[in-house]
Design an enzyme around this catalytic site. Structure first.
Site, mmCIF file in Angstrom:
data_model
loop_
_atom_site.group_PDB
_atom_site.id
_atom_site.type_symbol
_atom_site.label_atom_id
_atom_site.label_comp_id
_atom_site.label_asym_id
_atom_site.label_seq_id
_atom_site.Cartn_x
_atom_site.Cartn_y
_atom_site.Cartn_z
ATOM 1 N N VAL A 12 0.836 -1.203 0.000
ATOM 2 C CA VAL A 12 0.000 0.000 0.000
ATOM 3 C C VAL A 12 0.870 1.252 0.000
ATOM 4 O O VAL A 12 0.560 2.236 -0.674
ATOM 5 C CB VAL A 12 -0.969 -0.008 1.190
ATOM 6 C CG1 VAL A 12 -1.816 1.258 1.194
ATOM 7 C CG2 VAL A 12 -1.881 -1.236 1.126
ATOM 8 N N LEU A 34 10.252 1.477 14.039
ATOM 9 C CA LEU A 34 9.002 1.602 14.791
ATOM 10 C C LEU A 34 8.975 0.746 16.058
ATOM 11 O O LEU A 34 8.098 0.935 16.905
ATOM 12 C CB LEU A 34 7.817 1.242 13.896
ATOM 13 C CG LEU A 34 7.575 2.177 12.705
ATOM 14 C CD1 LEU A 34 6.341 1.735 11.941
ATOM 15 C CD2 LEU A 34 7.429 3.610 13.172
ATOM 16 N N THR A 59 3.791 -7.689 9.486
ATOM 17 C CA THR A 59 2.773 -8.492 8.806
ATOM 18 C C THR A 59 3.121 -9.975 8.699
ATOM 19 O O THR A 59 2.400 -10.725 8.042
ATOM 20 C CB THR A 59 2.520 -7.942 7.388
ATOM 21 O OG1 THR A 59 3.753 -7.944 6.662
ATOM 22 C CG2 THR A 59 1.966 -6.524 7.447
ATOM 23 N N ASP A 99 -8.540 -7.540 8.569
ATOM 24 C CA ASP A 99 -9.676 -8.421 8.819
ATOM 25 C C ASP A 99 -9.355 -9.467 9.880
ATOM 26 O O ASP A 99 -10.257 -10.086 10.446
ATOM 27 C CB ASP A 99 -10.109 -9.115 7.526
ATOM 28 C CG ASP A 99 -8.979 -9.910 6.869
ATOM 29 O OD1 ASP A 99 -7.814 -9.478 6.962
ATOM 30 O OD2 ASP A 99 -9.264 -10.955 6.253
ATOM 31 N N TYR A 122 -0.834 -11.667 15.559
ATOM 32 C CA TYR A 122 -0.895 -10.572 14.590
ATOM 33 C C TYR A 122 -2.219 -9.816 14.718
ATOM 34 O O TYR A 122 -2.246 -8.586 14.836
ATOM 35 C CB TYR A 122 -0.724 -11.122 13.173
ATOM 36 C CG TYR A 122 -1.063 -10.136 12.089
ATOM 37 C CD1 TYR A 122 -0.249 -9.032 11.842
ATOM 38 C CD2 TYR A 122 -2.209 -10.295 11.298
ATOM 39 C CE1 TYR A 122 -0.565 -8.114 10.851
ATOM 40 C CE2 TYR A 122 -2.523 -9.398 10.303
ATOM 41 C CZ TYR A 122 -1.702 -8.310 10.080
ATOM 42 O OH TYR A 122 -2.028 -7.401 9.103
#
Length: 285
Positions: A12, A34, A59, A99, A122
């Site tokens: 993205v 991060l 991820t 999701d 996750y």
């Protein structure tokens, strides 16, 4: 609109950079780790951006099961820190979630108001990130995405194309259902939300954004092979036949009507986007 973008090479993030061009300043891991407290807020405080978008995340779903501390640092603590810094400066903040915050026991597309019960680290770390972002009270938009694909990064489409060129048959899970989401469309959705929040905070909140049709991984694989002209037989298997360190929700279809009504952005056709992605990959081969 000047954009400070956390994430540089992800799916993205790459598409946001394509669309925003020189208006986006991308911050990668080399400049901002991060997992280190305070790193993100220092970048924001020194920035002259009009809006901040966080497209960075941990991820690796299976690896997160044994690396919980890093997953929470990147997916929860860092976004919370970003949102707090943005709220203090009056900057709109766009954050992506997943999701996988749902347990997959649903029987209809999940709405934003449905209870979250993640079944893996996750998903739990992303849910905590949502909570921390929302707790700041700033002008934020959280966009939950599902099954993201593009011509870059690691994703299901690229994996199937690679394996499809090596094998004549593949075993693919057929009892997990969701909506594939083109990364380019997700980038456009984020920019639309950013523009709206820059004009006023009225549309701040949690949203779902995904492709237009529900499918299974096996059906998705067959569509990929057909579009790419690959003669690969797909053997449909149950999730139980393909054990992984992290559990996956069997049903994670997202109801995207709230986003469509709020921002006048229709769910993208993932089939049309798939044609473009395969074409792009062919051109880059």
């Amino acid at each position: 609109m000047k954009i400070l973008l956390f994430g540089e090479k992800g799916q993205v993030a790459t598409e946001i950079r394509r669309r925003a061009g020189a208006d986006a300043r991308a911050v990668g891991r080399a400049e901002c780790d991060l997992a280190q407290p305070g790193a993100a807020s220092r970048i924001i405080e020194a920035s002259r951006a009009d809006v901040v978008i966080n497209a960075a995340a941990y991820t690796a779903v299976d690896r997160a099961e044994s690396d919980e501390r890093t997953a929470y640092a990147v997916n929860a603590d860092a976004p919370g820190e970003m949102a707090k810094a943005c709220a203090a400066r009056g900057l709109p903040f766009i954050h992506f979630s997943t999701d996988y915050v749902f347990d997959g026991a649903g029987a209809r597309p999940y709405r934003e108001s449905d209870e979250t019960r993640p079944v893996n680290v996750y998903g739990a770390s992303k849910r905590e990130g949502e909570r921390l972002v929302a707790s700041t009270g700033g002008a934020f938009a959280i966009l939950r995405l599902s099954w993201v694909f593009s011509a870059h990064g690691a994703n299901f489409v690229k994996t199937m194309l690679r394996l499809g060129k090596e094998r004549r048959a593949l075993r693919v899970v057929a009892d997990q259902r969701g909506k594939p989401t083109p990364a380019g469309a997700a980038a456009g959705a984020a920019l639309a939300a950013a523009e709206a929040l820059a004009a006023g905070p009225e549309k701040a909140g949690l949203y779902h954004f995904a492709g237009d049709e529900e499918t299974t991984w096996a059906d998705f694989a067959e569509t990929i092979f057909r579009e790419a002209g690959l003669n690969v037989a797909v053997e449909r298997i149950a999730t139980a036949e393909y054990p992984t360190p992290a559990r996956r929700p069997l049903y994670s279809t997202l109801d995207t009507s709230k986003f469509e009504k709020s921002f006048a952005v229709a769910p993208p056709s993932w089939r049309a986007a798939l044609t473009g992605v395969i074409g792009e990959l062919g051109a880059n081969a």
